[in-house]
Enzyme design. Structure first.
Site, short mmCIF file in Angstrom:
data_model
loop_
_atom_site.label_atom_id
_atom_site.label_comp_id
_atom_site.label_asym_id
_atom_site.label_seq_id
_atom_site.Cartn_x
_atom_site.Cartn_y
_atom_site.Cartn_z
N LYS A 28 -10.91 47.03 -25.95
CA LYS A 28 -11.47 46.94 -24.61
C LYS A 28 -11.87 45.50 -24.30
O LYS A 28 -12.11 44.69 -25.20
CB LYS A 28 -12.70 47.84 -24.48
N ARG B 137 -9.46 62.34 -26.53
CA ARG B 137 -8.63 63.55 -26.51
C ARG B 137 -8.07 63.88 -27.89
O ARG B 137 -7.75 65.03 -28.18
CB ARG B 137 -7.51 63.37 -25.47
#
Length: 514
Positions: free
Chosen positions: A267, A341
């Site tokens: 990130k 996920r």
């Protein structure tokens, strides 16, 4: 913080032994300029002189007036007693009082008050007076300890609402505590210890699985996320057994990424510190279980928390790697920053063993959901219309709202892969929906819902901090579930046992008389 309810008139509320009194005044009740009690009379004068408007959040501060036992009285207009209006009224009232270091506070409703009104007022007050202290060298203790809420009428619903709110606030504040902690103070191991502490009471069980146990289960997707982290993963299994074993449990699955660097798909540096909040779903599960311990609902609930950091070391999973999930489905990991996920899909497969009535996963999953819904509503995705409606209603009732998003099959097209059964991302378009479509592949054997709380789990900026959402929504859903199943609380004294005790006492008395 301790809450209690009393039936009181406004006159009696002003003579109670509290440090301050907040009077929530609805706009449809006009104050009497000739009233004996001072609040109504002074409020009427303020309105007549244009110093007070009957609109949400208007406040009138009174100090040491004749006829008032408490030094501080703040009248705050709650308008039509809509949830948002009550919130505005309580925030304005607390802003006028918080500098006074109030320890005992009274909150009085003028006119009719509903159970939902009390809950909103008390939750708003708890939120406004909360402060994080764990890692401060000189923490300032919370001054407000006791709150007595009162109204002019009595009902079991009002008292029950205060009891429920007491448990809700305890759960919300525990969720805030763990989400707010820096990542080095909230590792997967720390979360496991917290879960064991919460589950130490009666009706609870807690099992913590480490890397070896998780590997034995075949949770390849979960392990792939964890393999770059020095901190060992933990798979936390919490059980609350408040009903008969035959009752199918509700399973809550909370994403527990205790810090998310993005992995190899790292990130940007800006605001990366906020990635400590990426375990907001796990924190909400801990909060719900804390509340269950106080409410003792007659239901069965399972909490699953796959906890790990997502780090980019030399062993970290790489874009393009293919892993095998617990379900046997292979996954091409195109973006290591779509890790939530991956840990959730294995937990969802694990949930099958409980033969659940419903499974709800909670996750700070996608920035796309923030773009879609902002910080007002959590995203709701579900393959079951009944479950979706129940969660939506629970959100509206609790003031912790969600909004149902689509799950059309066409959205799954972008998840197709040439090298695995499914890819873990599908591009930027409809990112929150495609993430939910990925999770849906692992939920075919039960009613399932997914709450994307990326926009609602924390606030940024000057007010940076966890919100404790969606503990309110989930707890309201479980309360409704308990009522629908015919029992609100555990019967801790079975009738047969009570009858036996009565019989023994009767025989003892008879023997004594003889």
């Amino acid at each position: 913080m301790n809450f209690e309810y009393q039936k009181l008139s406004l006159s009696h509320a002003m003579t109670a032994s509290v440090d301050a009194l907040v009077v929530l005044w609805p706009s449809q009740v006009l104050p009497d300029a000739k009233a004996v009690e001072p609040v109504s009379r002074l409020l009427a004068q303020a309105i007549a002189h244009g110093d007070f408007e009957l609109k949400a959040g208007s406040v009138l501060s009174l100090y040491s007036q004749p006829g008032m036992a408490t030094r501080h009285v703040v009248v705050s207009c709650s308008a039509d007693n809509q949830p948002g209006q009550i919130r505005s009224a309580m925030l304005a009232a607390w802003a006028a009082l918080k500098a006074s270091k109030i320890k005992r506070l009274g909150v009085h409703f003028v006119g009719e008050a509903a159970a939902q009104d009390l809950q909103m007022a008390l939750c708003t007050l708890a939120d406004a007076s909360y402060s994080y202290t764990t890692t401060l060298s000189k923490p300032k203790a919370r001054s407000l300890k006791n709150v007595r809420v009162s109204a002019t009428h009595e009902s079991p619903e009002l008292r029950q609402s205060v009891t429920h709110t007491q448990a809700l606030v305890a759960g919300v504040e525990l969720a805030k505590e763990w989400a707010n902690r820096p990542a080095n103070h909230a590792t997967p191991t720390h979360l496991a210890h917290a879960a064991k502490s919460i589950a130490a009471g009666r009706h609870f069980k807690c099992e913590v699985l480490g890397p070896k146990e998780v590997a034995k289960l075949g949770m390849g997707a979960f392990m792939a996320v964890a393999q770059g982290a020095a901190e060992p993963l933990r798979f936390i299994v919490m059980r609350y057994n408040g009903a008969a074993p035959s009752q199918a449990p509700v399973v809550l699955v909370g994403k527990g990424i205790t810090f998310d660097t993005g992995g190899i798909s790292i990130k940007p540096a800006g605001e990366m510190d906020e990635m400590k909040y990426d375990m907001g779903g796990a924190a909400s599960v801990l909060g719900v279980f804390k509340a269950l311990g106080e409410l003792k609902l007659a239901i069965n609930v399972v909490g699953l928390i796959p906890a790990t950091e997502n780090m980019p070391d030399g062993l970290a999973v790489k874009p393009g790697d293919v892993v095998t999930s617990m379900s046997g489905q292979t996954i091409e990991i195109l973006n290591t920053d779509a890790e939530g996920r991956l840990v959730l899909c294995d937990a969802l497969t694990y949930a099958e063993r409980f033969q659940p009535s419903a499974v709800i996963d909670i996750a700070t999953l996608t920035g796309a959901c923030v773009i879609a819904l902002g910080a007002v509503r959590s995203g709701l995705f579900s393959s079951d219309d009944t479950l979706a409606a129940q969660l939506h209603q629970a959100g509206e009732t609790s003031g912790d709202p969600c909004w149902r998003m689509p799950l059309d099959d066409d959205y799954a097209d972008g998840l197709k892969s040439r090298f695995a059964d499914v890819a873990n991302v599908a591009g930027r378009a409809a990112g929150s929906v495609t993430a939910a479509k990925f999770l849906q592949r692992f939920t075919k054997s039960f009613a399932w819902a997914h709450l994307d709380i990326a926009g609602t789990a924390w606030r940024s900026g000057a007010a940076k901090g966890a919100t404790g959402r969606p503990v309110g929504l989930l707890l309201q859903y479980l309360l409704n579930f308990a009522q629908a199943n015919g029992a609100a609380k555990i019967n801790t004294k079975p009738k047969a046992l009570d009858a036996l005790r009565t019989e023994v006492k009767s025989k003892s008395r008879a023997k004594g008389k003889a």
